[in-house]
Motif scaffolding. Structure first.
Motif, PDB file in Angstrom:
ATOM      1  N   SER A 197     -33.154 -98.949 -73.715  1.00 47.24           N
ATOM      2  CA  SER A 197     -33.976 -99.676 -72.742  1.00 47.24           C
ATOM      3  C   SER A 197     -35.448 -99.612 -73.148  1.00 47.24           C
ATOM      4  O   SER A 197     -36.057 -98.534 -73.135  1.00 47.24           O
ATOM      5  N   LEU A 198     -36.009-100.765 -73.501  1.00 48.03           N
ATOM      6  CA  LEU A 198     -37.430-100.823 -73.841  1.00 48.03           C
ATOM      7  C   LEU A 198     -38.291-100.536 -72.616  1.00 48.03           C
ATOM      8  O   LEU A 198     -39.352 -99.920 -72.728  1.00 48.03           O
ATOM      9  N   LYS A 199     -37.814-100.952 -71.445  1.00 48.09           N
ATOM     10  CA  LYS A 199     -38.581-100.713 -70.227  1.00 48.09           C
ATOM     11  C   LYS A 199     -38.730 -99.222 -69.952  1.00 48.09           C
ATOM     12  O   LYS A 199     -39.830 -98.735 -69.677  1.00 48.09           O
ATOM     13  N   ASP A 200     -37.640 -98.475 -70.054  1.00 47.33           N
ATOM     14  CA  ASP A 200     -37.715 -97.037 -69.811  1.00 47.33           C
ATOM     15  C   ASP A 200     -38.586 -96.353 -70.858  1.00 47.33           C
ATOM     16  O   ASP A 200     -39.358 -95.441 -70.541  1.00 47.33           O
ATOM     17  N   ALA A 201     -38.461 -96.789 -72.106  1.00 47.63           N
ATOM     18  CA  ALA A 201     -39.280 -96.196 -73.168  1.00 47.63           C
ATOM     19  C   ALA A 201     -40.763 -96.488 -72.940  1.00 47.63           C
ATOM     20  O   ALA A 201     -41.626 -95.639 -73.178  1.00 47.63           O
ATOM     21  N   GLY A 261     -46.420 -86.843 -66.143  1.00 43.34           N
ATOM     22  CA  GLY A 261     -45.365 -85.851 -66.120  1.00 43.34           C
ATOM     23  C   GLY A 261     -44.604 -85.759 -64.815  1.00 43.34           C
ATOM     24  O   GLY A 261     -44.591 -84.713 -64.154  1.00 43.34           O
ATOM     25  N   TYR A 262     -43.941 -86.837 -64.417  1.00 46.45           N
ATOM     26  CA  TYR A 262     -43.144 -86.796 -63.194  1.00 46.45           C
ATOM     27  C   TYR A 262     -41.935 -85.875 -63.335  1.00 46.45           C
ATOM     28  O   TYR A 262     -41.444 -85.330 -62.356  1.00 46.45           O
ATOM     29  N   GLY A 263     -41.407 -85.721 -64.541  1.00 51.27           N
ATOM     30  CA  GLY A 263     -40.258 -84.850 -64.755  1.00 51.27           C
ATOM     31  C   GLY A 263     -38.932 -85.554 -64.763  1.00 51.27           C
ATOM     32  O   GLY A 263     -37.912 -84.953 -65.116  1.00 51.27           O
ATOM     33  N   ALA A 264     -38.890 -86.824 -64.368  1.00 51.13           N
ATOM     34  CA  ALA A 264     -37.615 -87.543 -64.360  1.00 51.13           C
ATOM     35  C   ALA A 264     -37.151 -87.820 -65.777  1.00 51.13           C
ATOM     36  O   ALA A 264     -35.963 -87.715 -66.088  1.00 51.13           O
ATOM     37  N   MET A 265     -38.061 -88.169 -66.659  1.00 54.16           N
ATOM     38  CA  MET A 265     -37.734 -88.399 -68.061  1.00 54.16           C
ATOM     39  C   MET A 265     -38.528 -87.412 -68.909  1.00 54.16           C
ATOM     40  O   MET A 265     -39.711 -87.145 -68.628  1.00 54.16           O
ATOM     41  N   PHE A 266     -37.886 -86.883 -69.944  1.00 54.65           N
ATOM     42  CA  PHE A 266     -38.550 -85.912 -70.810  1.00 54.65           C
ATOM     43  C   PHE A 266     -37.905 -85.984 -72.181  1.00 54.65           C
ATOM     44  O   PHE A 266     -36.749 -86.408 -72.332  1.00 54.65           O
ATOM     45  N   PRO A 267     -38.651 -85.564 -73.237  1.00 54.49           N
ATOM     46  CA  PRO A 267     -38.078 -85.620 -74.590  1.00 54.49           C
ATOM     47  C   PRO A 267     -36.954 -84.601 -74.754  1.00 54.49           C
ATOM     48  O   PRO A 267     -37.048 -83.474 -74.275  1.00 54.49           O
ATOM     49  N   ALA A 287     -34.435 -88.003 -72.263  1.00 56.42           N
ATOM     50  CA  ALA A 287     -33.476 -87.649 -71.222  1.00 56.42           C
ATOM     51  C   ALA A 287     -33.685 -88.516 -69.986  1.00 56.42           C
ATOM     52  O   ALA A 287     -34.822 -88.842 -69.619  1.00 56.42           O
ATOM     53  N   ASN A 288     -32.577 -88.900 -69.352  1.00 58.57           N
ATOM     54  CA  ASN A 288     -32.562 -89.693 -68.117  1.00 58.57           C
ATOM     55  C   ASN A 288     -33.068 -91.123 -68.318  1.00 58.57           C
ATOM     56  O   ASN A 288     -33.337 -91.815 -67.336  1.00 58.57           O
ATOM     57  N   ALA A 289     -33.235 -91.547 -69.564  1.00 58.79           N
ATOM     58  CA  ALA A 289     -33.606 -92.937 -69.850  1.00 58.79           C
ATOM     59  C   ALA A 289     -32.376 -93.699 -70.283  1.00 58.79           C
ATOM     60  O   ALA A 289     -31.479 -93.153 -70.958  1.00 58.79           O
TER      61      ALA A 289
END
Length: 297
Positions: free
Chosen positions: A82-86, A98-104, A76-78
């Motif tokens: 995008s390889l960079k986000d992954a 665990g910043y919370g911006a991205m999550f499974p 989510a939110n990626a």
């Protein structure tokens, strides 16, 4: 004694660096065996160790990033694809940030996260253990003179060299052993490299805190008896020294090695006196002249 002309010249067995190593090449043995991986990692230098950890960290996160991309839009939110986000999501997962911006967002992503979290725990534990082991390994700060000398002592030719403790503590139960290595040819004409243990006047020091001049009397029982400087060069002798003791600070056994070849043995010379008396009566060791020698009078 004649030597074979076509045999290779032997190199110094013990190196002269601060952490002396054995100059031996072993053929037919793999350089890295999985059973010795822990030992190999401990023997790496600190720059090599940090480089290996950094590369392993990047490779591991890169592989998990590819695994996340294989699951499609599972984060989510990626940005999609995008390889960079992954990669950054993998870093956050492995480090449990665990910043919370991205999550499974799918079961597939949660499965990869669980696997990565498991590997992350193992990686942190292993790196922490290796780093602690490297930090806690005892090391000796023992200095040896650059040269050895042969000079009369109580009327007997004597081989001498210096050793000193560079730390401001004591090495307890220090012991030194000296081995002479030289070329010999048997009566059958076979070349061999022979080892002889040299008898020392004093091979043990209960408290090694200042300097130690080690002596070997060249009498009838010595393998150096009646040899000249030319003989030492022709036989390509090497004198190997080992020192062991207990560091009083860490209460662990430490060891040091050193060696002299024929060109580093000076005849009819003495070491300069470096132990002085301070105005308050204490003793001062002048390490600036530790390696200095002078001709005998």
């Amino acid at each position: 004694m004649k030597m074979h002309r076509n045999r290779p010249q032997p190199s110094r067995l013990v190196g002269r660096k601060e952490k002396s190593t054995l100059n031996i090449v072993k053929l037919g043995i793999p350089r890295l065996h999985f059973a010795d991986l822990y030992h190999k990692l401990l023997t790496l230098s600190w720059p090599q160790f940090f480089l290996l950890i950094c590369l392993s960290y990047l490779v591991m996160n890169g592989l998990f990033a590819l695994a996340y991309l294989a699951g499609g839009d599972c984060i989510a939110n990626a940005r999609h694809g995008s390889l960079k986000d992954a990669f950054y999501f993998s870093v956050q997962t492995m480090a449990t940030i665990g910043y919370g911006a991205m999550f499974p967002r799918t079961d597939y992503a949660n499965t990869i996260v669980a696997i990565e979290a498991f590997f992350g725990l193992w990686a942190v534990a292993m790196v922490t253990g290796l780093a602690f082991s490297k930090f806690s390994r005892p090391s000796a700060r023992v200095i040896f003179s650059r040269v050895a000398v042969i000079a009369p002592f109580n009327g007997v030719p004597t081989l001498m060299y210096r050793a000193g403790n560079q730390r401001f503590n004591q090495i307890l139960e220090a012991q030194q052993g000296v081995t002479l290595i030289r070329d010999e040819v048997t009566s059958e004409g076979e070349y061999m490299r022979r080892f002889y243990d040299l008898q020392l006047m004093r091979n043990q020091s209960r408290i090694f805190s200042l300097t130690w001049t080690v002596m070997h009397a060249i009498d009838e029982s010595s393998p150096l008896y009646q040899l000249t400087a030319k003989d030492l060069m022709e036989q390509e002798i090497e004198i190997v020294i080992t020192l062991t003791g207990i560091d009083e600070t860490v209460s662990q056994t430490i060891n040091a090695r050193h060696s002299f070849v024929a060109s580093e043995i000076m005849w009819n010379m003495r070491f300069v006196d470096i132990i002085l008396r301070a105005p308050d009566g204490g003793r001062v060791v002048d390490y600036t002249r530790f390696h200095d020698v002078k001709p005998i009078e």
